[in-house]
Design a protein around this motif. Structure first.
Motif, short mmCIF file in Angstrom:
data_model
loop_
_atom_site.label_atom_id
_atom_site.label_comp_id
_atom_site.label_asym_id
_atom_site.label_seq_id
_atom_site.Cartn_x
_atom_site.Cartn_y
_atom_site.Cartn_z
N ILE A 1 0.84 -1.20 0.00
CA ILE A 1 0.00 0.00 0.00
C ILE A 1 0.87 1.26 0.00
CG2 ILE A 1 -1.65 1.33 1.37
CD1 ILE A 1 -2.66 -1.46 2.38
N LYS A 2 1.95 1.21 0.75
CA LYS A 2 2.81 2.37 0.87
C LYS A 2 3.85 2.48 -0.25
CE LYS A 2 2.10 3.10 5.78
NZ LYS A 2 1.65 4.50 5.64
N GLY A 3 3.89 1.49 -1.12
CA GLY A 3 4.81 1.54 -2.26
C GLY A 3 6.27 1.45 -1.86
N LEU A 4 6.57 0.69 -0.81
CA LEU A 4 7.94 0.61 -0.30
C LEU A 4 8.67 -0.59 -0.87
CD1 LEU A 4 7.15 1.44 3.43
CD2 LEU A 4 8.13 2.97 1.72
N ASP A 5 9.94 -0.39 -1.19
CA ASP A 5 10.78 -1.47 -1.69
C ASP A 5 11.36 -2.25 -0.51
OD1 ASP A 5 10.45 -0.76 -4.36
OD2 ASP A 5 12.09 0.69 -4.27
N PRO B 1 4.25 8.02 6.64
CA PRO B 1 2.85 8.33 6.96
C PRO B 1 1.90 8.49 5.78
CG PRO B 1 4.24 10.25 7.31
CD PRO B 1 5.17 9.11 7.01
N THR B 2 2.42 8.49 4.55
CA THR B 2 1.54 8.67 3.39
C THR B 2 1.69 7.49 2.44
OG1 THR B 2 1.81 11.07 3.56
CG2 THR B 2 0.94 10.22 1.50
N PRO B 3 0.58 6.85 2.07
CA PRO B 3 -0.79 7.05 2.59
C PRO B 3 -0.94 6.46 3.99
CG PRO B 3 -0.76 5.20 1.07
CD PRO B 3 0.62 5.78 1.03
N SER B 4 -1.75 7.11 4.77
CA SER B 4 -1.94 6.67 6.15
C SER B 4 -2.79 5.40 6.21
CB SER B 4 -2.62 7.78 6.95
OG SER B 4 -2.90 7.33 8.27
N LEU B 5 -2.46 4.57 7.19
CA LEU B 5 -3.26 3.37 7.45
C LEU B 5 -4.24 3.58 8.60
CD1 LEU B 5 -0.53 0.62 7.00
CD2 LEU B 5 -2.40 1.17 5.44
N LEU B 6 -4.40 4.83 9.01
CA LEU B 6 -5.37 5.17 10.04
C LEU B 6 -6.48 6.03 9.44
CD1 LEU B 6 -3.07 6.16 13.04
CD2 LEU B 6 -4.23 3.98 12.67
N PRO B 7 -7.73 5.70 9.68
CA PRO B 7 -8.81 6.59 9.22
C PRO B 7 -8.65 7.98 9.80
CG PRO B 7 -9.69 4.47 9.97
CD PRO B 7 -8.25 4.51 10.37
N SER B 8 -9.08 8.99 9.06
CA SER B 8 -8.94 10.37 9.53
C SER B 8 -9.94 10.71 10.63
CB SER B 8 -9.12 11.35 8.36
OG SER B 8 -10.39 11.16 7.74
N ASP B 9 -11.07 10.03 10.66
CA ASP B 9 -12.13 10.29 11.64
C ASP B 9 -11.87 9.50 12.92
OD1 ASP B 9 -15.05 11.30 12.09
OD2 ASP B 9 -15.08 9.16 12.60
N ALA C 1 -11.62 3.85 3.28
CA ALA C 1 -10.32 3.65 2.63
C ALA C 1 -9.60 2.50 3.31
CB ALA C 1 -9.48 4.93 2.71
N ILE C 2 -8.58 2.01 2.65
CA ILE C 2 -7.81 0.90 3.20
C ILE C 2 -7.11 1.36 4.47
CG2 ILE C 2 -5.65 1.33 1.95
CD1 ILE C 2 -5.66 -1.74 1.33
N SER C 3 -7.04 0.47 5.45
CA SER C 3 -6.47 0.83 6.74
C SER C 3 -5.74 -0.36 7.34
CB SER C 3 -7.57 1.30 7.70
OG SER C 3 -8.34 0.20 8.15
N LYS C 4 -5.19 -0.11 8.52
CA LYS C 4 -4.53 -1.18 9.27
C LYS C 4 -5.48 -2.35 9.51
CE LYS C 4 -2.52 -1.91 13.87
NZ LYS C 4 -2.18 -1.23 15.15
N ALA C 5 -6.75 -2.08 9.67
CA ALA C 5 -7.72 -3.17 9.87
C ALA C 5 -7.72 -4.14 8.71
CB ALA C 5 -9.11 -2.60 10.10
N ASP C 6 -7.59 -3.62 7.48
CA ASP C 6 -7.55 -4.50 6.31
C ASP C 6 -6.27 -5.34 6.30
OD1 ASP C 6 -9.99 -3.54 4.84
OD2 ASP C 6 -8.90 -1.66 4.99
N CYS C 7 -5.14 -4.71 6.69
CA CYS C 7 -3.88 -5.44 6.72
C CYS C 7 -3.94 -6.62 7.68
CB CYS C 7 -2.74 -4.50 7.12
SG CYS C 7 -2.39 -3.18 5.95
N ILE C 8 -4.64 -6.42 8.82
CA ILE C 8 -4.75 -7.48 9.81
C ILE C 8 -5.85 -8.48 9.44
CG2 ILE C 8 -5.27 -7.99 12.23
CD1 ILE C 8 -2.62 -6.56 11.89
N LEU C 9 -7.01 -7.97 9.04
CA LEU C 9 -8.19 -8.82 8.92
C LEU C 9 -8.19 -9.71 7.69
CD1 LEU C 9 -10.93 -9.61 10.11
CD2 LEU C 9 -11.94 -7.70 8.86
N LEU C 10 -7.90 -9.16 6.52
CA LEU C 10 -8.07 -9.97 5.32
C LEU C 10 -7.16 -11.20 5.30
CD1 LEU C 10 -9.75 -10.17 2.74
CD2 LEU C 10 -7.88 -9.00 1.54
#
Length: 216
Positions: free
Chosen positions: A21-25, A76-84, A151-160
């Motif tokens: 998601i973060k596009g990191l190598d 921090p970009t894109p964030s894995l935390l919802p803004s709300d 949007a995609i978040s940490k919850a998706d990384c853990i849950l799926l």
């Protein structure tokens, strides 16, 4: 960065999804010494489990959720935390309900994999605990592409990836779809798998698990 992991691990898939998601190598490597119990690997991670992320400056980070938190703070970009704030609370409820009430039961079921050494009473009890954890998590998840918010978040990384592990457990014990009584989780699973990043990680991990079980 180096990620010590194997493709078939749903726990490694959590981190691989965050990295994607973060596009990191990064370079993914098996544990040095050929085992998570080797002296070389234990010097990196005394817990003796996968995955571990070693940063470019040599910091070794164990445990998938801790690695995801590090990545989100460091990049921090894109964030894995919802803004709300309410959505962030919902995200944490999803993660905690699954990790506290479904994951431990699955872990105990893996100790009962051998049919010849299986304790039927233990299996029955842990399947009930596992289903209870899934039902609890189902109450916090929407039937939507993303587990929390829009949007995609940490919850998706853990849950799926964890839902993929649920399918493996069901196959081992000859059970039907474990989400049959969890309509929100079932809907989320199918929608999330259509997302390009989440779907790719699901397919890669599922294919590796299938190959391992087939002995190829």
């Amino acid at each position: 960065m180096i990620l010590y992991a194997i493709t078939l691990s749903p726990f490694a898939a959590r981190v691989r999804l965050a990295l994607r998601i973060k596009g990191l190598d990064y370079a993914m490597q098996p544990p040095p010494g050929g085992s998570t119990r080797s002296p070389e690997y234990l010097a990196i991670n005394p817990i003796g489990k996968l995955p571990v992320l070693v940063t470019d400056d040599g910091l070794a980070i164990a445990e998938s959720e801790t690695i995801i938190d590090y990545l989100d703070e460091r990049f921090p970009t894109p964030s894995l935390l919802p803004s709300d704030t309410a959505e962030r609370a919902g995200m944490r409820n999803i993660i905690r309900s699954f990790e506290l009430y479904a994951t431990p039961a699955m872990s105990r079921l893996f100790k009962q994999m051998d049919p010849a050494a299986r304790d039927d009473a233990t299996v029955t009890a842990e399947i009930a605990n596992w289903r209870n954890g899934l039902a609890l998590t189902d109450r916090f998840v929407a039937d939507a592409t993303f587990a929390a918010g829009g949007a995609i978040s940490k919850a998706d990384c853990i849950l799926l990836p964890s839902l993929l592990l649920c399918e493996v457990v069901a196959q081992i014990f000859g059970l039907d779809d474990p989400l049959a009584d969890c309509p929100n989780l079932a809907g989320y699973r199918e929608k999330a798998r259509q997302h390009p990043d989440m779907g790719a990680i699901w397919t890669e991990t599922a294919d590796a698990l299938a190959a391992m079980r087939a002995g190829t």
